[in-house]
Scaffold this active site. Structure first.
Site, short mmCIF file in Angstrom:
data_model
loop_
_atom_site.label_atom_id
_atom_site.label_comp_id
_atom_site.label_asym_id
_atom_site.label_seq_id
_atom_site.Cartn_x
_atom_site.Cartn_y
_atom_site.Cartn_z
CB SER A 63 -0.41 -0.34 1.55
OG SER A 63 -1.09 1.39 1.76
CE LYS A 64 -2.67 6.87 -2.00
NZ LYS A 64 -2.76 7.66 -3.05
NE ARG A 65 -3.14 7.53 2.15
CZ ARG A 65 -4.07 7.61 1.78
NH1 ARG A 65 -4.75 5.87 2.35
NH2 ARG A 65 -4.80 7.23 0.71
CE LYS A 66 0.75 0.94 7.78
NZ LYS A 66 1.18 0.33 8.93
#
Ligand code: GLU
Length: 504
Positions: A253-256
């Site tokens: 995920s781009k959030r991680k």
């Protein structure tokens, strides 16, 4: 023999995800191995989220990765148009055909009715929200409502009993009880098809023989199978590829993690190395060889060797592979040329010189000022991140929120970055100059002061900035998924009071 035809069908709703390159690679290899065609179709029916810039980014990312398609929106082909927004009349025709065949029906449920059904389903613990109340309207009743110009959607008449069975070429047999499948909306009241209808109609019309896509779509496949059956069409073979997983074992995920293909381009990876690395995800060659060219990959490609379970996207492995490519495939002259096309070129220097013009006594100081533009791992220290006794946890929250605020912008420019930084101090009721700015300098430049921050963000662009903020957060500790969810919710309401420590 029928021509083998594969496709990728990305939606242009965000950065060109490295997962798109991964799936494109396997579709391309499969098609080429069997002398077939590989197609790019843009699924842009979600008008609120689709954007032409994102579409262009998909073309550019595939080009950079040297994954060339035989037919697509920017080059045409015999089964075009290849952009769903240009095919709207086709979908309506097929939705109407299903009504004709009594395989679909008009549903006139209002928003209020749907909300009410959802509430009831929630209370009774039923999985599906829609109670099929418009499934068996009489012809007269339908006519009356149409005459009154009532809005409607078209839903699939999913058989009420039995099972949907299909054999996935990677995962094996998938059996879904039909009672678990809702009467899918196929066509919306705004004149747009849903993903399910458009996807199946296009795969059929574009003569796709093998649908090779990420595992996240396997839960949609029974719905697609039902659609093929309702139309009476031959089904393609489905192959669901293992998901790319982050370090936490969850879907990348781009959030991680860095997930945009452009991040890898901009941080100086070689496309050949990235593509080679992606070919190792959930797949292994017979001789366990790990480094090979695209031609070799295609020549030896054996779809039965695709794994069932998720594949770890291990950046260290990618780094190692990239280094092997640099050592083994590039001469010193090649390296010089690659460095030039990467960032050592007039275009890039023209962007950064204005930031340094009045700030250097000698040219060596130029390099000191802009080192953070050329390196990826900054020298973070605890001291940098604790301005005015800010705790590490506070710093993490502020940096993560900054990342979420930047996400809202399609493209970062110094003005919207500056605005976001002020919004950040308002939200956290904290000092912009003494706390927010030092934290941002720390995360983005790895120092207390440096060239103008907002312009630096604009030059480094979204993907590298996101990665940098994540690296700073990782240096400081971590943020749990629960916290992230709470933070997002609070940000929606523009009220972060529950995250702010009371001042004494
Ligand atoms: N539009 C879907 C996506 O964004 C396509 C999924 C599929 O390949 O069917 O990936």
């Amino acid at each position: 023999m029928k021509e083998i035809r594969t496709r990728i069908a990305p939606s242009p709703t965000g950065d060109p995800h490295v997962g798109t390159i991964y799936i494109a690679l396997f579709n391309l290899a499969f098609a080429k191995k069997f002398n077939g065609k590989f197609i790019l179709r843009i699924e842009d029916t979600d008008q609120t989220r689709s954007h032409v810039t994102f579409e262009k980014n998909i073309f550019d990312a595939l080009k950079w990765a040297n994954l060339h398609y035989d037919e697509g929106p920017d080059m045409g082909g015999p089964f075009g148009p290849y952009r769903q927004s240009e095919r709207l009349s086709i979908y309506k025709k097929y939705a109407d055909e299903l009504i004709e065949k009594d395989k679909a029906y008009r549903c006139f449920a209002t928003k209020e009715e749907l909300d009410e059904m959802r509430q009831i389903a929630k209370k009774t613990g039923k999985p599906s929200g829609y109670d099929r109340r418009y499934r068996n309207l009489s012809k007269d009743e339908i006519k009356k409502r149409l005459d009154e110009k009532q809005n409607y959607v078209i839903r699939l008449k999913v058989p009420l009993t039995g099972e949907c069975i299909f054999d996935d070429a990677v995962k094996g047999r998938v059996v879904t009880p039909l009672q678990d499948i809702d009467d899918q909306v196929l066509f919306k009241s705004d004149g747009f098809p849903t993903y399910h209808l458009a996807n199946v109609v296009d795969d059929h019309l574009m003569k796709i023989t093998h649908v090779i896509r990420g595992d996240e779509w396997i839960s949609s496949t029974p719905k697609h199978i039902l659609l093929y059956e309702a139309f009476g069409w031959d089904k393609p073979i489905f192959m669901h590829m293992p998901l790319l997983l982050g370090k936490d074992g969850r879907k990348l995920s781009k959030r991680k993690n860095p997930t945009s293909t452009f991040y890898f381009k901009e941080t100086g990876y070689l496309p050949e190395a990235l593509v080679n690395f992606l070919s190792l995800m959930g797949y292994s060659t017979k001789d366990e060889k790990e480094i090979y060219t695209m031609q070799e990959f295609i020549k030896n490609f054996d779809p039965t060797r695709i794994g069932k379970s998720g594949a770890f996207f291990d950046i260290q492995k990618l780094d190692w592979l990239n280094q092997q490519y640099i050592i083994n495939t590039l001469s010193e002259k090649d390296i010089l040329n690659k460095l030039k096309s990467w960032q050592f070129n007039d275009e890039f220097f023209q962007k950064i010189i204005p930031l340094c013009h009045t700030r250097m006594k000698t040219f060596t100081e130029f390099m000191e000022l802009v080192d953070f533009m050329f390196i990826n791992h900054l020298n973070y220290t605890d001291e940098l991140f604790t301005p005015k006794k800010t705790t590490k946890d506070e710093a993490i929250l502020i940096l993560y929120t900054f990342m979420l605020l930047l996400e809202k912008q399609d493209i970062l420019n110094s003005e919207n970055v500056e605005k976001a930084s002020h919004e950040l101090s308002d939200l956290f009721q904290t000092n912009h100059r003494k706390i927010v700015m030092p934290l941002l300098f720390a995360a983005i430049q790895g120092k207390k002061f440096g060239p103008p921050l907002f312009q630096s963000v604009e030059i480094l662009k979204k993907d590298r900035i996101r990665a940098r903020l994540l690296m700073a957060i990782e240096f400081l500790g971590s943020i749990s998924n629960k916290k992230i969810a709470q933070l997002k919710e609070a940000l929606e309401k523009k009220d972060l009071s529950s995250f702010i420590k009371p001042k004494n």
